[in-house]
Design a protein around this motif. Structure first.
Motif, mmCIF file in Angstrom:
data_model
loop_
_atom_site.group_PDB
_atom_site.id
_atom_site.type_symbol
_atom_site.label_atom_id
_atom_site.label_comp_id
_atom_site.label_asym_id
_atom_site.label_seq_id
_atom_site.Cartn_x
_atom_site.Cartn_y
_atom_site.Cartn_z
ATOM 1 N N VAL A 276 0.837 -1.202 0.000
ATOM 2 C CA VAL A 276 0.000 0.000 0.000
ATOM 3 C C VAL A 276 0.870 1.250 0.000
ATOM 4 C CG1 VAL A 276 -1.705 1.324 1.307
ATOM 5 C CG2 VAL A 276 -1.941 -1.166 1.122
ATOM 6 N N ASP A 277 1.890 1.271 0.830
ATOM 7 C CA ASP A 277 2.721 2.470 0.979
ATOM 8 C C ASP A 277 3.601 2.733 -0.241
ATOM 9 O OD1 ASP A 277 1.650 2.865 3.466
ATOM 10 O OD2 ASP A 277 3.323 1.949 4.554
ATOM 11 N N GLU A 278 3.907 1.693 -1.024
ATOM 12 C CA GLU A 278 4.829 1.846 -2.146
ATOM 13 C C GLU A 278 4.214 2.575 -3.341
ATOM 14 O OE1 GLU A 278 6.389 -1.959 -3.231
ATOM 15 O OE2 GLU A 278 7.465 -2.191 -1.346
ATOM 16 N N VAL A 279 2.896 2.504 -3.520
ATOM 17 C CA VAL A 279 2.310 3.132 -4.701
ATOM 18 C C VAL A 279 2.323 4.645 -4.536
ATOM 19 C CG1 VAL A 279 0.885 1.125 -5.231
ATOM 20 C CG2 VAL A 279 -0.059 2.941 -3.827
ATOM 21 N N GLN A 280 2.544 5.331 -5.627
ATOM 22 C CA GLN A 280 2.672 6.794 -5.582
ATOM 23 C C GLN A 280 1.385 7.468 -5.144
ATOM 24 O OE1 GLN A 280 4.188 8.170 -9.346
ATOM 25 N NE2 GLN A 280 6.034 6.914 -9.220
ATOM 26 N N SER A 281 0.252 6.808 -5.390
ATOM 27 C CA SER A 281 -1.035 7.405 -5.032
ATOM 28 C C SER A 281 -1.428 7.131 -3.587
ATOM 29 C CB SER A 281 -2.131 6.865 -5.956
ATOM 30 O OG SER A 281 -2.170 5.439 -5.915
ATOM 31 N N SER A 282 -0.574 6.488 -2.803
ATOM 32 C CA SER A 282 -0.925 6.140 -1.424
ATOM 33 C C SER A 282 -1.331 7.350 -0.570
ATOM 34 C CB SER A 282 0.214 5.376 -0.742
ATOM 35 O OG SER A 282 1.374 6.175 -0.627
ATOM 36 N N PRO A 283 -0.802 8.576 -0.802
ATOM 37 C CA PRO A 283 -1.278 9.715 -0.002
ATOM 38 C C PRO A 283 -2.792 9.923 -0.081
ATOM 39 C CG PRO A 283 0.759 10.301 -1.111
ATOM 40 C CD PRO A 283 0.355 8.964 -1.644
ATOM 41 N N LEU A 284 -3.404 9.513 -1.199
ATOM 42 C CA LEU A 284 -4.864 9.632 -1.311
ATOM 43 C C LEU A 284 -5.566 8.788 -0.250
ATOM 44 C CD1 LEU A 284 -5.304 9.364 -5.191
ATOM 45 C CD2 LEU A 284 -5.431 11.435 -3.794
ATOM 46 N N LEU A 285 -4.938 7.665 0.111
ATOM 47 C CA LEU A 285 -5.539 6.778 1.105
ATOM 48 C C LEU A 285 -5.340 7.301 2.521
ATOM 49 C CD1 LEU A 285 -4.309 3.417 -0.438
ATOM 50 C CD2 LEU A 285 -6.618 4.382 -0.597
ATOM 51 N N TYR A 286 -4.338 8.123 2.702
ATOM 52 C CA TYR A 286 -4.013 8.607 4.047
ATOM 53 C C TYR A 286 -4.557 10.009 4.323
ATOM 54 C CZ TYR A 286 -0.970 4.584 4.703
ATOM 55 O OH TYR A 286 -0.480 3.310 4.851
ATOM 56 N N GLY A 287 -5.370 10.545 3.386
ATOM 57 C CA GLY A 287 -6.025 11.815 3.667
ATOM 58 C C GLY A 287 -5.382 13.014 3.024
ATOM 59 N N ALA A 288 -4.795 12.861 1.830
ATOM 60 C CA ALA A 288 -4.172 13.994 1.146
ATOM 61 C C ALA A 288 -5.218 15.031 0.742
ATOM 62 C CB ALA A 288 -3.420 13.504 -0.091
ATOM 63 N N ARG A 289 -4.809 16.286 0.750
ATOM 64 C CA ARG A 289 -5.646 17.422 0.318
ATOM 65 C C ARG A 289 -6.990 17.462 1.050
ATOM 66 N NH1 ARG A 289 -3.922 20.292 -3.979
ATOM 67 N NH2 ARG A 289 -2.112 19.493 -5.105
ATOM 68 N N GLY A 290 -6.950 17.194 2.329
ATOM 69 C CA GLY A 290 -8.137 17.336 3.150
ATOM 70 C C GLY A 290 -9.120 16.194 3.064
#
Length: 704
Positions: free
Chosen positions: A629-643
């Motif tokens: 999960v953490d390796e994919v570049q889009s993982s910040p979307l899963l952790y609450g990126a951009r509010g």
């Protein structure tokens, strides 16, 4: 040493097919052994009285107390010679002869006979189609290569004999030494796992290197290498990064994986450091065999040249390492000692007029800082500095502080003596700062590998009987492609799915939609239509009143796209709020060497375009799944990126593990996609599903 100790330390070696005729393999191997071998060479040839002045035996069976037999006879009689050697009690056999599985059906049959003999007599058999083996510890050069290896602490296996001859010639000019060398050949019996295990138990081997074109049993290799790399690093070139064959895959996962993703994932899980070039192979070997492991990933650079120091700094920035932050005490000591023109911050520039004393004090101060895990000592030629003195200072300070160092002496012939001194002390020297940083990064990566704790995969409570029923029913009806009509399989696996059913007429579709609160999603169901969205086979936000007409429209679109498609009906599915979640994909493809390869990434219709994915060989652990999960570049979307509200990552991690368990326990599943799996703050829900089945394997599993 382990089970192969006699192979690398024999007392008597027989060459079956020894020859006096220069230019033949039998002559080259016999001569190589006669030149350097500490033990006794026993020529075997019924047509010769002697070879190179040594009396010949008529057969290998007539020879006495042979430890290793080297077979250099024509293919039609090679199998018979191996049988004779086995019956004489010889356990270690190297088959140089070619003309086996690489030479068509007749050769494949010969190789099968070799394997059967090895099993019957418990043989350690190298080859066939091998260049041979070496062990510098006893002067053993049982190859037909032009030269032996320089003694050292690297053991090297290769599937290419030509690569071995080139590497030995190249390495000799660079004072790179070897312990054992093996040409794997066709790997009919002994392969990469066997030699990795042997050298992992060998006190004389500090680093294991490999040139691999394939790995016979990926799962076995992962398990073996994990154990070995706790103590001994393995560095490998894996050739063949082609994606040939990927276009034939039915699923997103298969299309993306190609042929190299399994090796990339498998080697990483095994703890093997994969490299792309021969230069990297030996750069890494040099530092791994000579330097201690770092305590931190902070790198210090000490240089008398500003430009190269900046190059080294850029290389650190491009790597997974970081520039060490010096303590206030270190900065104060450097400021008190160095000229005002010098730079006391990392990288430390002691400026071009620095004599040896300034270099020595600066290195000593920096290595005394606990924040420094590794260091690069970088120097260009100046009239105020002797490279030999710098080498001696570097060696002494490395021993004093026990901090790993890579040297970068940027010069030509003026660096040769210094580089030799450094090499003898285990400190590698690289002309290019980028190579120094890359090698330190490998040292840091191996420090992490050697300290890994390998946990067991979680076993979930799944409905195995129901899963088997679904797979068996599909196989018996001749279906190898399962889709949303088989979503119950995911339910049996404990994976959350929306409320849905497949119906075969508009009235039943409308009745089903009426039982679902709100609007619904409708999808054409056909094993012959892979990507439903591409043909307009999916409608979202359908009201109950619109369901009958939508049903008819979906069927018509499918018929227009593929008139002969097998239409099973239409799925009516509860809508999931995609705006509140992130679309991901969890998939599996089955690799012929490593088995199930699990994929996670950004999902939806863009998965094959974006290819923002990560892979692991199943079975995967919770740690593996979280790393995916953490390796994919889009993982910040899963952790609450951009509010955005964070998704339930734990649910995604569990979903990956459950799919891993499913495909591990049910090998009849050859490919699988759940796309999308919508990750929301409240969980992870599989919206769509596709599975490819091996019908024969279903029957086999059911019988077992």
């Amino acid at each position: 040493m382990g089970e192969l100790s006699t192979l690398f330390a024999p007392e008597r070696v027989a060459v079956v097919g020894a020859s006096n005729e220069e230019g033949t393999v039998g002559y080259a191997i016999t001569k190589n052994l006669r030149d350097d071998f500490d033990g006794t060479v026993v020529p075997v040839n019924p047509n010769r009285d002697s070879v190179l002045g040594v009396d010949c035996y008529e057969s290998v069976g007539a020879a006495v107390a042979i430890d290793v037999a080297i077979v250099v006879v024509p293919p039609p009689i090679a199998v018979g010679v191996v049988r004779e050697a086995a019956e004489a009690g010889i356990k270690d056999i190297v088959v140089i002869t070619a003309g086996f599985s690489e030479a068509g059906s007749e050769g494949s049959e010969r190789e099968r006979e070799l394997v059967e003999l090895a099993e019957e007599y418990d043989l350690n058999l190298v080859g066939p189609n091998s260049l041979g083996i070496m062990s510098t510890a006893v002067g053993l050069n049982a190859t037909f290569g032009p030269r032996s290896g320089t003694p050292g602490d690297i053991s090297f296996m290769s599937q290419s004999g030509a690569f071995i001859t080139a590497v030995l010639d190249w390495a000799a000019d660079r004072d790179i030494g070897f312990k054992d060398v093996v040409s794997l050949g066709n790997k009919a019996v002994l392969g990469e796992s066997d030699f990795a295990r042997e050298w992992g138990e060998d006190d004389g081997t500090d680093v294991i290197l490999g040139y691999l074109e394939d790995i016979g049993d990926g799962q076995s290799f992962i398990q073996t290498a994990r154990e070995v790399t706790q103590e001994t690093p393995i560095v490998a070139v894996k050739s063949g990064r082609t994606e040939a064959g990927a276009s034939a895959a039915a699923s997103h996962t298969g299309a993306i994986a190609g042929s190299d993703a399994a090796y990339e994932a498998g080697l990483d899980q095994a703890g093997v450091l994969r490299v792309e070039t021969v230069q990297q192979l030996f750069d890494f070997a040099s530092i791994l065999s000579g330097q201690p492991l770092p305590d931190t990933d902070g790198v210090a650079i000490i240089s008398n040249a500003g430009g190269p120091g900046v190059m080294a700094t850029d290389a650190v920035g491009d790597s997974e390492l970081r520039l060490a932050d010096f303590s206030d005490e270190t900065l104060d000591r450097l400021q008190d000692f160095l000229p005002s023109e010098a730079n006391i911050y990392n990288p430390v520039d002691i400026i071009g007029d620095a004599p040896i004393g300034r270099f020595e004090e600066a290195i000593d101060i920096v290595l005394d800082d606990d924040n420094v895990g590794m260091a690069i000592v970088l120097s260009c030629p100046t009239a105020t500095l002797s490279f030999e003195e710098l080498a001696d200072v570097t060696i002494n300070l490395q021993e004093k502080h026990e901090t790993p160092i890579a040297a970068t002496l940027m010069g030509g012939s003026s660096t040769e003596t210094a580089a030799q001194r450094l090499s003898e002390a285990g400190i590698p020297n690289y002309f290019d700062p980028d190579r120094a940083v890359s090698s330190l990064e490998a040292l840091s990566r191996y420090a992490e590998i050697s300290s890994r704790e390998h946990t067991k995969p979680t076993t979930f409570d799944i409905d195995r009987d129901r899963i088997q029923e679904i797979l068996t029913s599909a196989a018996e009806s001749g279906r190898t492609q399962l889709g949303v009509e088989s979503m119950e399989l995911l339910d049996a696996c404990g994976i959350e799915t929306p409320h849905a059913s497949v119906v075969d007429n508009p009235r039943d579709a409308q009745d089903l939609a009426a039982d679902i609160e709100g609007e619904v999603v409708m999808k054409i169901v056909s094993p012959d239509i892979t990507h439903k969205s591409d043909i307009g086979g999916v409608e979202v936000g359908v009201t109950t009143d619109e369901v009958p007409d939508t049903y008819e429209d979906l069927v018509v679109r499918a018929r227009n796209y593929q008139p002969d498609a097998n239409i099973l009906g239409v799925q009516v599915q509860e809508m999931v709020d995609l705006d509140s979640g992130t679309e991901t994909i969890v998939g599996v493809t089955r690799d012929p060497q490593f088995g199930p390869l699990v994929m996670f990434g950004l999902g939806g219709i863009f998965v094959e375009i974006m290819e923002d994915t990560s892979f692991r060989v199943a079975p995967v652990t919770e740690d593996d799944s979280r790393e995916m999960v953490d390796e994919v570049q889009s993982s910040p979307l899963l952790y609450g990126a951009r509010g955005r509200e964070p998704a339930d990552v734990d649910a995604i991690v569990e979903t990956i593990q459950r799919i891993s368990q499913l495909v591990t326990e049910f090998p009849a599943i050859t490919e699988l996609d759940m796309n999308p799996v919508v990750a929301t703050p409240d969980g992870a829900t599989a919206i769509d599903f596709r599975l490819t089945l091996d019908a024969e394997a279903v029957q086999t599993q059911e019988e077992s």
